[in-house]
Design an enzyme around this catalytic site. Structure first.
Site, PDB file in Angstrom:
ATOM      1  N   ARG A  26       0.868  -1.229  -0.047  1.00 54.76           N
ATOM      2  CA  ARG A  26       0.015   0.026   0.126  1.00 54.76           C
ATOM      3  C   ARG A  26       0.786   1.577   0.080  1.00 54.76           C
ATOM      4  NH1 ARG A  26      -1.711   2.952   4.342  1.00 54.76           N
ATOM      5  NH2 ARG A  26      -3.703   4.086   4.385  1.00 54.76           N
ATOM      6  N   ASP A 133      11.007 -14.018  10.219  1.00 55.90           N
ATOM      7  CA  ASP A 133      12.393 -14.733  10.847  1.00 55.90           C
ATOM      8  C   ASP A 133      13.303 -13.602  11.387  1.00 55.90           C
ATOM      9  OD1 ASP A 133      11.411 -17.043   9.912  1.00 55.90           O
ATOM     10  OD2 ASP A 133      12.621 -17.044   7.994  1.00 55.90           O
TER      11      ASP A 133
HETATM   12  O1  F6P Z   1      10.987 -17.575   6.317  1.00 59.79           O
HETATM   13  C1  F6P Z   1       9.659 -17.612   6.642  1.00 59.79           C
HETATM   14  C2  F6P Z   1       9.350 -18.995   7.225  1.00 59.79           C
HETATM   15  O2  F6P Z   1       8.171 -19.076   7.891  1.00 59.79           O
HETATM   16  C3  F6P Z   1      10.483 -19.803   8.059  1.00 59.79           C
HETATM   17  O3  F6P Z   1      10.389 -19.515   9.382  1.00 59.79           O
HETATM   18  C4  F6P Z   1      10.226 -21.165   7.915  1.00 59.79           C
HETATM   19  O4  F6P Z   1      11.290 -21.919   7.925  1.00 59.79           O
HETATM   20  C5  F6P Z   1       9.729 -21.244   6.285  1.00 59.79           C
HETATM   21  O5  F6P Z   1       9.358 -19.946   6.161  1.00 59.79           O
HETATM   22  C6  F6P Z   1       8.755 -22.466   6.227  1.00 59.79           C
HETATM   23  O6  F6P Z   1       8.483 -22.220   4.761  1.00 59.79           O
HETATM   24  P1  F6P Z   1       7.152 -22.844   3.936  1.00 59.79           P
HETATM   25  O7  F6P Z   1       5.833 -22.164   4.359  1.00 59.79           O
HETATM   26  O8  F6P Z   1       7.370 -22.872   2.757  1.00 59.79           O
HETATM   27  O9  F6P Z   1       7.173 -24.079   4.670  1.00 59.79           O
END
Ligand code: F6P
Length: 327
Positions: A26, A133
């Site tokens: 946005r 993260d």
């Molecule tokens: O990078 C964000 C994140 O949620 C990480 O914390 C996790 O390891 C990963 O993505 C999970 O990815 P996906 O949704 O592709 O399983």
């Protein structure tokens, strides 16, 4: 050589979605419009770029999204973008559609894709850090982290209630990819008895000893937070170890993707709004190959080169503090 004037900006989100991405979109669209740029939304991350999944975005296209989790532009991981010929194809597509600059919102993978486009084809790019993260070097905090911390914390507080009622030991696994920032923040705020992060390995024996002491000292309910990237094993391995070594029965709760969804906090909405605007400011001044980040309470500009060369370090003092406070 004079820089090519920028008329049209492409914006996309990529990688794991993060609450606040919509607020960033946005902000990009509306500040771009204010500055006289056109904006094209690229739907579905880098794959959407290759599929030419484009739609023109005006200020009304981003109405009523600041409070919504996820990303209206969709997201995804597209491993083919690691190939140079695919990236060359992407640049041709961007040129063909009259897109003069690109703003990508995402984590390290997204920033790496942008950097490659910039390095190889001198394509004008800006990155915005969006990931729960908080593992991006050069920014104190990433869009989505604060919301994810609060979401996990709400779950932990609820688990603490039942743990206390039953005098039980709980192990809660949080996301964070290969970093422990999320686990540390959640563990500190949730009063966790132990926090297991990928950045500190090998201290498992000591930790087991501390848990034993804490149980002996009369602590009947305990909550341990473990980062999914912990290399000494997952939550279930830890539960097994506690059972074998201390004869303690532990319940496991894996929070998973719950942490990625939901309404962004006020902090994430304001961070995303300010970083989106900062991104457009960088476009206006033709400063490319940069991530719009956040340091010491204000916007900063960091080269993508630097962001990707370094690893964000975990604050060990905070980890130690969490330990002291949980005694
Ligand atoms: O990078 C964000 C994140 O949620 C990480 O914390 C996790 O390891 C990963 O993505 C999970 O990815 P996906 O949704 O592709 O399983």
């Amino acid at each position: 050589m004079t820089a090519k004037p920028i008329k049209t900006i492409g914006v996309f989100s990529s990688g794991g979605d993060a609450p606040g991405m919509n607020a960033a979109i946005r902000s990009v669209v509306r500040t771009a419009h204010y500055e006289g740029f056109n904006v094209i939304g690229i739907y579905g991350g880098y794959k959407g770029l290759l599929d030419e999944n484009f739609k023109s975005l005006g200020p009304r296209s981003v109405a009523n999204i600041i409070q919504r989790g996820g990303t209206i532009l969709k997201s995804g991981r597209f491993l083919e973008f690691h190939e140079e010929n695919i990236r060359k194809k992407a640049v041709n597509i961007l040129n063909h559609h009259g897109i003069d600059a690109l703003i990508g919102i995402g984590g390290n993978g997204t920033l790496a894709g942008l950097k490659a486009l910039h390095d190889e084809s001198h394509f004008p790019v800006i990155g915005l850090p969006g990931t729960i993260d908080n593992d991006i070097y050069g920014t104190d905090i990433t869009i989505g982290f604060d919301t994810a911390v609060n979401t996990a914390l709400e779950a932990i507080d609820r688990i603490r209630d039942t743990a206390t009622s039953h005098d039980r030991l709980f192990i809660v696994e949080v996301m964070g990819h290969s970093a422990g920032h999320l686990a540390l923040q959640v563990g500190l705020a949730g009063g966790a008895e132990e926090i297991f992060v990928p950045e500190t390995q090998g201290a498992i024996e000591q930790t087991i000893h501390r848990i034993e002491q804490s149980v002996r000292s009369g602590k009947l309910a305990s909550l341990l937070v473990i980062a999914e990237g912990y290399k000494g094993g997952g939550a279930y391995d830890l539960a097994k170890m506690l059972q074998e070594k201390l004869n303690l029965e532990a319940r496991v709760c894996i929070l998973g993707h719950i942490q990625r969804g939901g309404t962004p906090t006020a902090f994430d909405r304001t961070l995303a709004s300010r970083l989106g605007a900062h991104g457009i400011k960088l476009v206006k001044t033709q400063t490319f190959g940069i991530m719009a980040g956040w340091t010491a309470g204000k916007e900063c500009s960091v080269t993508l080169d630097q962001c990707l060369k370094e690893n964000k370090t975990l604050n060990r003092d905070t980890l130690e503090l969490a330990r002291i406070l949980s005694t």
